[in-house]
Design a protein around this motif. Structure first.
Motif, short mmCIF file in Angstrom:
data_model
loop_
_atom_site.label_atom_id
_atom_site.label_comp_id
_atom_site.label_asym_id
_atom_site.label_seq_id
_atom_site.Cartn_x
_atom_site.Cartn_y
_atom_site.Cartn_z
N LEU A 144 0.83 -1.23 -0.14
CA LEU A 144 -0.01 0.01 -0.11
C LEU A 144 0.92 1.38 -0.04
O LEU A 144 0.58 2.32 -0.57
CB LEU A 144 -0.94 0.29 1.35
CG LEU A 144 -2.15 0.77 1.43
CD1 LEU A 144 -3.12 0.57 0.07
CD2 LEU A 144 -2.83 0.51 2.71
N THR A 145 2.18 1.35 0.71
CA THR A 145 2.85 2.26 0.88
C THR A 145 3.83 2.52 -0.28
O THR A 145 4.54 3.54 -0.28
CB THR A 145 3.59 2.30 2.30
OG1 THR A 145 4.53 1.37 2.11
CG2 THR A 145 2.44 2.39 3.40
N GLU A 146 4.00 1.60 -1.20
CA GLU A 146 5.33 1.55 -1.91
C GLU A 146 5.47 2.75 -2.96
O GLU A 146 6.54 3.20 -3.15
CB GLU A 146 5.55 0.13 -2.32
CG GLU A 146 4.51 -0.25 -3.58
CD GLU A 146 4.84 -1.64 -4.30
OE1 GLU A 146 5.37 -2.36 -3.93
OE2 GLU A 146 4.59 -1.30 -5.63
N THR A 147 4.34 3.38 -3.40
CA THR A 147 4.55 4.29 -4.23
C THR A 147 3.81 5.58 -3.81
O THR A 147 3.71 6.61 -4.18
CB THR A 147 3.69 4.02 -5.59
OG1 THR A 147 2.21 3.81 -5.11
CG2 THR A 147 4.10 2.86 -6.23
N SER A 148 3.32 5.64 -2.28
CA SER A 148 2.69 6.69 -1.85
C SER A 148 3.81 7.63 -1.13
O SER A 148 4.87 6.96 -0.77
CB SER A 148 1.68 6.25 -0.91
OG SER A 148 1.17 7.42 -0.06
N THR A 149 3.59 8.83 -1.21
CA THR A 149 4.26 9.95 -0.48
C THR A 149 3.74 10.07 0.82
O THR A 149 4.11 11.04 1.62
CB THR A 149 4.77 11.14 -1.25
OG1 THR A 149 3.35 11.74 -1.63
CG2 THR A 149 5.66 10.78 -2.43
N LYS A 150 2.57 9.72 1.04
CA LYS A 150 1.68 10.12 2.09
C LYS A 150 1.60 9.23 3.55
O LYS A 150 1.22 9.61 4.58
CB LYS A 150 0.03 10.31 1.82
CG LYS A 150 0.01 10.99 0.38
CD LYS A 150 0.17 12.32 0.54
CE LYS A 150 -0.14 13.42 -0.58
NZ LYS A 150 0.77 14.76 -0.52
N ALA A 151 2.13 8.11 3.24
CA ALA A 151 2.09 7.06 4.37
C ALA A 151 2.91 7.41 5.50
O ALA A 151 4.18 7.72 5.34
CB ALA A 151 2.36 5.62 3.75
N GLN A 152 2.47 7.36 6.77
CA GLN A 152 3.17 7.68 7.89
C GLN A 152 2.84 6.29 8.98
O GLN A 152 3.89 5.66 9.20
CB GLN A 152 2.96 8.60 8.52
CG GLN A 152 3.16 10.06 7.53
CD GLN A 152 3.17 11.26 8.16
OE1 GLN A 152 3.48 11.74 9.31
NE2 GLN A 152 2.47 11.99 7.37
N MET A 153 1.73 6.20 9.20
CA MET A 153 1.39 5.42 10.40
C MET A 153 1.64 4.22 9.98
O MET A 153 1.91 3.23 10.77
CB MET A 153 -0.32 5.68 10.66
CG MET A 153 -0.80 5.36 11.98
SD MET A 153 -2.35 4.93 12.09
CE MET A 153 -3.05 6.29 12.24
N ILE A 154 1.25 3.62 8.80
CA ILE A 154 1.42 2.18 8.34
C ILE A 154 2.75 1.74 8.46
O ILE A 154 3.17 0.61 8.93
CB ILE A 154 0.96 2.25 6.76
CG1 ILE A 154 -0.53 2.57 6.85
CG2 ILE A 154 0.97 0.83 6.10
CD1 ILE A 154 -0.98 2.75 5.30
N SER A 155 3.68 2.45 8.07
CA SER A 155 5.20 2.07 8.02
C SER A 155 5.61 2.10 9.64
O SER A 155 6.51 1.21 9.94
CB SER A 155 6.37 2.93 7.19
OG SER A 155 5.78 4.05 7.02
N LEU A 156 5.08 2.95 10.46
CA LEU A 156 5.38 3.16 12.01
C LEU A 156 4.97 1.77 12.50
O LEU A 156 5.48 1.11 13.33
CB LEU A 156 4.83 4.28 12.57
CG LEU A 156 4.97 4.42 14.16
CD1 LEU A 156 6.76 4.22 14.29
CD2 LEU A 156 4.52 5.67 14.53
N ALA A 157 3.71 1.32 12.27
CA ALA A 157 3.02 0.10 12.71
C ALA A 157 4.08 -1.30 12.45
O ALA A 157 4.24 -2.01 13.27
CB ALA A 157 1.68 -0.03 12.16
N ARG A 158 4.35 -1.18 11.10
CA ARG A 158 5.30 -2.11 10.78
C ARG A 158 6.47 -2.24 11.67
O ARG A 158 7.19 -3.33 12.01
CB ARG A 158 5.90 -2.20 9.29
CG ARG A 158 4.71 -2.60 8.32
CD ARG A 158 4.78 -3.75 7.93
NE ARG A 158 4.00 -4.79 8.59
CZ ARG A 158 4.91 -5.57 9.61
NH1 ARG A 158 5.93 -5.96 9.40
NH2 ARG A 158 4.22 -6.36 10.35
#
Ligand code: SAJ
Length: 418
Positions: A263-277
């Motif tokens: 979901l995040t691979e092409t997005s410049t907006k994701a923050q919470m998702i990678s933090l959760a990972r």
């Protein structure tokens, strides 16, 4: 009118899907792994899944397994989409290969269904252009993305009873897929466009990952404050709109630990998702800190992991947090042993129960397999009586009565907060 179905990929999703559909249609199952094909043709399943054996015996007449794709009316792609770990980007090679194998056989009016989980845009940008190499335009064949949603451990039940999302490139495509699935699925079949279907699947698994990260963070904070997180979660979940998940040793498996990156691979907006990972991936480190606290003063500690499967009662160890913990323990210079009666072909040596515990200083429950409840603490020839329960799964009194010190992740006692 579908007279024959070809399913590409006979893994945890493709095989149950093929066997369910074989109740209604002749199905050819295709896999590049010859061992899987040989096993199936000899009447053996390549993995354990509730009810699958019975279904296999029931539909064997209607199911053949082979390594090459055959002409059919419907093709279902259920191949893996691994994560390219260092880049955090989906590796679409198996999806591409599957589409390449279908293209030369594709006929006007055939239906192609992608069940594999993919980043949004994959159908449009990758799969459809390959299928068009057949010479057919995309309005001359039917195409849908219908992401699988069944949970390993209860796959067959969920494949039949869960609602499904059908994202067709045209209404005609969606309706054709809907008719096919309706022959075996009792859940609702919900129609949308292809890219929304891709997005929905990733949102589902990402939402679970983020919620597990929240539970893990609660566990760490609660322990800092000497509060038992398990009791606290039980109480909070009595609120009608609160449903906190369970803390644990981290998130494994081929889905939840991976899909958020799609979901995040092409997005410049994701923050919470990678933090959760990051939070979920840090749980083995947290357990290591517990072990350092518990084993302070012990020379040359020996640790035994109970369970290396990524979750209870399954044999799947893909992306299991146990792998990271094993390496961390080894890098401490400690000895680590493992016991998991479900798992085969693990990269490290798995021992039987007695071998794994004899002379150990600490047992760590990584996976809460039901079978571990039957272990008799009195019979274990350990060196030191310590047990860490990362799942809050043990009958603690029984272990304590046999002299074990029982440490539960997030229970708010001092060993926990590092
Ligand atoms: N876990 C926790 N705490 C929890 C729940 C799970 O730590 O409260 C851990 C488990 O121990 C495991 C991991 O998370 O390591 C994932 O397990 P899971 O049971 O949550 O999910 P999966 O990966 O077996 O299956 C998921 C399911 N997705 C959702 O529930 C949203 C399933 O429906 C999907 O079909 C599957 O991913 C998939 O193939 O995408």
């Amino acid at each position: 009118m579908i007279k024959k179905i070809c399913v590409l990929g006979l893994g945890y999703i493709g095989l149950p899907t093929a066997l369910l559909l074989a109740q209604k249609y002749p199905v050819v199952g295709v896999d590049i792994n010859e061992k899987i094909i040989t096993a199936l043709n000899n009447g053996k399943l390549p993995f354990i899944e509730k009810g699958l054996d019975k279904l296999f015996q029931k539909v064997r007449e209607n199911f053949t397994a082979t390594t090459t794709v055959e002409p059919a009316d419907a093709f279902i792609i259920a191949v893996p989409t691994p994560l390219e770990e260092s880049l955090k980007i989906a590796d679409l090679q198996y999806v591409r290969n599957a589409a390449e194998m279908i293209a030369p056989l594709l006929r006007r009016g055939n239906l192609v269904i992608l069940e594999s989980t993919v980043p949004p845009g994959t159908s449009e940008n990758v799969v459809l252009p390959i299928l068009e190499k057949s010479g057919l335009k995309r309005n001359e064949f039917l195409y849908v993305h219908c992401p699988e949603r069944a949970i390993p451990g209860n796959t067959l039940f969920e494949m039949i009873h869960n609602d499904r999302i059908i994202g067709g490139i045209t209404e005609k495509s969606s309706n054709a897929a809907k008719n096919m699935y309706a022959s075996v699925v009792k859940g609702k079949l919900l129609i949308t466009d292809t890219q929304t279907a891709e997005f929905v699947k990733l949102m589902e698994n990402t939402s679970r990952d983020v919620n597990i990260a929240l539970a893990n963070e609660f566990a760490k904070i609660a322990s800092e404050m000497r509060i038992n997180v398990w009791e606290a979660i039980d109480l909070a979940n009595r609120h009608p709109r609160v449903k906190i998940l369970q803390p644990g040793p981290g998130v494994g498996g081929h889905c939840i630990a991976i899909d958020p990156w799609f979901l995040t691979e092409t997005s410049t907006k994701a923050q919470m998702i990678s933090l959760a990972r990051t939070i979920n991936d840090s749980m083995p480190n947290y357990i290591l800190t517990m072990l350092r606290n518990i084993l302070r003063g012990v020379s040359d500690p020996v640790i035994t992991l109970f369970g290396v499967a990524y979750k209870k009662n399954v044999d799947d160890w893909r992306a299991t947090p146990a792998l990271r913990l094993v390496r961390l323990i080894q890098n401490e210079g400690w000895d680590v042993r493992m016991y998991d009666p479900y798992v085969h072909n693990f990269p490290y040596n798995l021992q039987n129960l007695d071998e794994s515990v004899t002379g150990t200083d600490c047992i760590v429950i990584m996976t809460d397999h039901d079978i571990f409840q039957e272990i008799e603490p009195s019979g274990l020839k350990v060196r030191s009586k310590n047990i860490v329960d990362t799942r809050n799964s043990l009958k603690k009194e029984e272990w304590k009565n046999n002299g074990f010190a029982v440490y539960t992740l997030g229970d708010g006692t001092s060993h926990d907060s590092g």
